[in-house]
Write a protein that holds these residues in place. Structure first.
Motif, short mmCIF file in Angstrom:
data_model
loop_
_atom_site.label_atom_id
_atom_site.label_comp_id
_atom_site.label_asym_id
_atom_site.label_seq_id
_atom_site.Cartn_x
_atom_site.Cartn_y
_atom_site.Cartn_z
N CYS A 85 18.90 -41.01 10.79
CA CYS A 85 18.68 -39.60 9.81
C CYS A 85 18.68 -38.69 10.23
O CYS A 85 19.15 -37.88 9.02
N PRO A 118 27.13 -34.87 2.29
CA PRO A 118 27.02 -35.55 3.77
C PRO A 118 28.17 -36.18 4.30
O PRO A 118 28.70 -36.66 3.25
N VAL A 119 28.08 -36.36 5.82
CA VAL A 119 29.31 -37.07 5.98
C VAL A 119 28.37 -38.31 7.22
O VAL A 119 27.56 -37.44 7.71
N VAL A 151 28.89 -39.79 0.53
CA VAL A 151 28.17 -39.48 -0.19
C VAL A 151 28.13 -38.78 -1.92
O VAL A 151 28.68 -37.25 -1.33
N PRO A 174 19.10 -32.57 0.49
CA PRO A 174 17.72 -31.60 0.12
C PRO A 174 17.01 -32.26 1.91
O PRO A 174 17.36 -32.71 2.56
N SER A 175 16.59 -31.32 1.66
CA SER A 175 15.73 -30.30 3.07
C SER A 175 14.18 -31.36 3.20
O SER A 175 13.39 -32.27 2.48
N TRP A 179 4.93 -33.40 -1.87
CA TRP A 179 5.40 -34.13 -3.36
C TRP A 179 4.76 -35.02 -3.55
O TRP A 179 4.15 -35.56 -2.86
N PHE A 190 13.70 -37.82 -4.15
CA PHE A 190 15.28 -38.13 -5.03
C PHE A 190 15.68 -36.59 -5.71
O PHE A 190 14.48 -36.65 -6.80
N MET A 208 24.09 -44.94 6.38
CA MET A 208 24.01 -45.19 7.37
C MET A 208 24.16 -46.98 7.87
O MET A 208 24.56 -47.20 9.07
N LEU A 228 8.74 -43.03 10.59
CA LEU A 228 9.68 -42.53 9.98
C LEU A 228 8.56 -41.12 9.50
O LEU A 228 9.26 -39.76 8.73
C1 HEC Z 1 24.23 -39.37 5.24
C2 HEC Z 1 22.74 -38.58 5.15
C3 HEC Z 1 21.65 -39.26 5.25
C4 HEC Z 1 21.49 -39.93 5.86
C5 HEC Z 1 21.98 -40.13 7.42
C6 HEC Z 1 19.87 -39.67 5.64
N1 HEC Z 1 19.43 -38.90 4.25
FE1 HEC Z 1 17.66 -38.82 4.18
N2 HEC Z 1 19.22 -38.11 1.66
C7 HEC Z 1 20.51 -37.75 1.82
C8 HEC Z 1 20.60 -37.34 0.75
C9 HEC Z 1 22.44 -37.20 -0.25
C10 HEC Z 1 19.44 -37.25 -0.06
C11 HEC Z 1 19.30 -37.47 -1.51
C12 HEC Z 1 19.48 -38.43 -2.78
C13 HEC Z 1 20.00 -38.30 -4.09
O1 HEC Z 1 18.71 -37.51 -4.40
O2 HEC Z 1 20.18 -39.70 -4.44
C14 HEC Z 1 19.02 -37.82 0.55
C15 HEC Z 1 17.19 -38.15 0.16
C16 HEC Z 1 16.15 -37.50 1.16
C17 HEC Z 1 14.59 -37.64 0.69
C18 HEC Z 1 14.59 -37.05 -0.64
C19 HEC Z 1 13.80 -35.58 -0.47
C20 HEC Z 1 13.23 -34.97 -1.38
O3 HEC Z 1 13.18 -34.38 -1.50
O4 HEC Z 1 13.50 -35.94 -2.11
C21 HEC Z 1 14.21 -37.51 2.00
C22 HEC Z 1 12.65 -37.85 2.92
C23 HEC Z 1 15.27 -38.25 2.75
N3 HEC Z 1 16.46 -38.29 2.55
C24 HEC Z 1 14.72 -38.86 4.07
C25 HEC Z 1 15.59 -39.86 4.93
C26 HEC Z 1 15.57 -40.44 6.02
C27 HEC Z 1 13.57 -40.64 6.37
C28 HEC Z 1 16.93 -40.96 6.92
C29 HEC Z 1 16.64 -41.64 8.02
C30 HEC Z 1 16.19 -43.29 7.41
C31 HEC Z 1 17.61 -39.97 5.77
N4 HEC Z 1 16.77 -39.60 5.27
C32 HEC Z 1 18.60 -40.83 5.94
C33 HEC Z 1 21.64 -37.85 2.61
C34 HEC Z 1 20.51 -38.99 4.21
#
Ligand code: HEC
Ligand code: HEC
Length: 504
Positions: free
Chosen positions: A86, A103-104, A127, A132-133, A140, A145, A199, A263
């Protein structure tokens, strides 16, 4: 706003005006100014407390489940090929994101290199959206997403989705996913592991259902069934037993539900809301500068009253109405499979063309730390974002005229980058057209403010006052970053470095 206007223009009496003047002189003596008086009214009118985390049930990072969540968040074992975690895309030292436009995830040249310079052998991110952070993920209430495809059906205030059922991509639109779990953040964390680009990799559990993928990963960590022996070092069971205060065995404790819950608790402990703006709202009139105060007034004042109209959507203490709107930031990248490499945003979930190009209103807390901006990461600076609001058509045209994405830091090292996304100009223009149509029938709260350069700088300066000091400070963030000398329960912890090898 009106209250103040009536007050000062009321024909009541010289006495009233004299009183106001005395008050102003008096306030000035205390470090207060006319902008403070104006902001006082705004803060009252818009019910701002400055503290979006109050009255919320959020864990502390010292909570044992949050600690387990941290170990999981940093473990590459949750990646199908054990090369992505993550944290790959959400590092605290990168504002809870990854500092890239796109992202990569899997198949990177070096899994531990994060931020600018992280790349894969094709030197092309695949991707489709900006990461986002995860800071303040517990704030929220409606959806996660950019298209809220993880969505609370009841959207209760300050609940983070914990009260009513949650819809996820595993269920149809508006239909509860009975396995979603405790809250929105837990529900979301079941999805990145199922994505081939983020992932999973193509090969791992190729063609399997989401649940089969998750169960396999849980079995890998629990060292049972299909996952038995996949990790050469494996101390996860003890970690789960400690966190959940249980002596149960791995098949009961190391489940994907518990992984997702932990998580989520780790992410929900990342509350970074102690901003200068917060301190100001709570009475410290010197916490922000006069420029920031002017920026705040613009931000919270509607366009038809001379403001910039930002709080029409970036509302309340979280700075988001959690609704979806068309803003028409430039669209680049591989797209989500809509049209020609396009991304239809919220329409993908609702099926309603009226929602085309609508994306969820971003929260602006800590926004100064999370460039580049927008769902496709196309604007590198806050100034560019603000200029987009002033004139979206001119701004999108200027973006493409100056070479668009090729000037973004991530793309500067990519050869032939001009030829990458042949449809991006047309797609971006379609989004602008949609905005135009909505404006014609007054179906959007997005009205462009006329702002001069000084006002634009003031707005940017105000946005910078929404940064929690801790969120940008490696020392202060150390509670959310495992020690680099430690390799986690499976020797597979991602200890992140930047491209020069410095520890993040
Ligand atoms: C390769 C990059 C990548 C990895 C690895 C990844 N994320 Fe993300 N994450 C993203 C992207 C890109 C989005 C937005 C996708 C969308 O909105 O369609 C996102 C969105 C999110 C959000 C929503 C944030 C919001 O403001 O709505 C959360 C929470 C989050 N990720 C947690 C995680 C968790 C927990 C993991 C591991 C299980 C993880 N991410 C793994 C790229 C990643
Ligand atoms: C009509 C609703 C609306 C209005 C008005 C609005 N915004 Fe936004 N804002 C959004 C949406 C929706 C997004 C996300 C768009 C996307 O990702 O494509 C966004 C994104 C942003 C971002 C990027 C955040 C990030 O993390 O990527 C910033 C900065 C921002 N807005 C600032 C402002 C400012 C300053 C104003 C006033 C000049 C303003 N917004 C007015 C809805 C709005």
């Amino acid at each position: 706003m009106n209250k103040k206007r009536n007050y000062t223009t009321s024909p009541s009496s010289y006495l009233g005006i004299t009183l106001i003047s005395i008050m102003l002189v008096f306030q000035a003596g205390c470090g207060s100014s006319t902008s403070d008086t104006e902001l006082d009214v705004i803060i009252l009118d818009q019910n701002l407390t400055g503290n979006p985390a109050s009255e919320r049930d959020l864990p502390d990072i010292s909570d044992p489940v949050a600690q387990l969540g941290m170990a999981l968040f940093y473990s590459k074992s949750l990646g199908g090929a054990m090369d992505a975690a993550c944290v790959t895309c959400h590092h605290p030292g990168l504002g809870g994101g990854d500092g890239l436009s796109f992202p990569v995830g899997v198949d990177s040249l070096d899994p531990d290199v994060l931020g600018l310079g992280r790349t894969n052998s094709a030197n092309l991110p695949i991707v489709p959206r900006n990461a986002p952070s995860v800071f303040n993920a517990g704030l929220w209430d409606s959806g996660l997403f950019f298209d809220s495809r993880v969505e609370s059906l009841g959207k209760e205030n300050k609940a983070n989705g914990a009260v009513s059922p949650i819809r996820t991509p595993d269920s149809d639109f508006l239909i509860a996913d009975v396995n979603a779990g405790e809250n929105l953040v837990m529900a979301q964390s079941k999805f990145p592991v199922t994505s081939s680009e983020e992932m999973k990799t193509e090969d791992f559990e190729n063609g399997s259902t989401n649940d089969v993928i998750r169960d396999h990963l849980a079995a890998r960590l629990g060292d049972y069934g299909v996952g038995e022996g996949e990790l050469s070092t494996n101390a996860w069971l003890e970690e789960f037993q400690t966190a959940f205060v249980s002596s149960e065995g791995a098949e009961v404790l190391v489940t994907f539900d518990n992984i997702a819950y932990a998580l989520g608790e780790f992410e929900r402990s990342m509350v970074f809301v102690d901003t200068p703006w917060h301190q100001y709202v709570n009475g410290d009139l010197l916490a922000i500068s006069e420029d920031q105060k002017q920026g705040a007034i613009l931000f919270f004042t509607p366009v038809n009253e001379g403001g910039a109209g930002c709080s029409g959507c970036h509302r309340g203490d979280v700075f988001s109405d959690e609704q979806h709107h068309v803003i028409a930031f430039p669209q680049i990248g591989v797209g989500k499979g809509d049209g020609n490499n396009d991304d239809f945003g919220r329409e993908r979930e609702t099926g309603n063309p009226a929602d085309r190009y609508h994306f969820r209103t971003a929260s602006l807390l800590n926004v100064a730390l999370t460039a580049p901006y927008g769902h496709a990461g196309t604007y590198q600076t806050l100034e560019e974002v603000v200029r987009h609001y002033v004139n979206p058509v001119a701004s999108v045209n200027a973006f493409f005229d100056r070479g668009g994405w090729c000037q973004l830091p991530q793309y500067q090292s990519i050869g032939n980058c001009e030829t990458l996304y042949p449809d991006s100009i047309a797609n971006s223009r379609l989004a602008l057209q949609k905005l135009g149509q909505e404006r014609q029938v007054m179906a959007t709260p997005f009205i462009s403010p006329a702002l001069n350069d000084i006002q634009i700088a003031q707005l940017v300066s105000f946005l910078e006052s929404l940064t929690d000091d801790c969120a940008g400070d490696r020392e202060c963030l150390s509670g959310w970053v495992p020690g680099a000398g430690d390799n986690g329960p499976d020797e597979n912890q991602l200890n992140a470095v930047d491209v020069e090898g410095n520890v993040l």
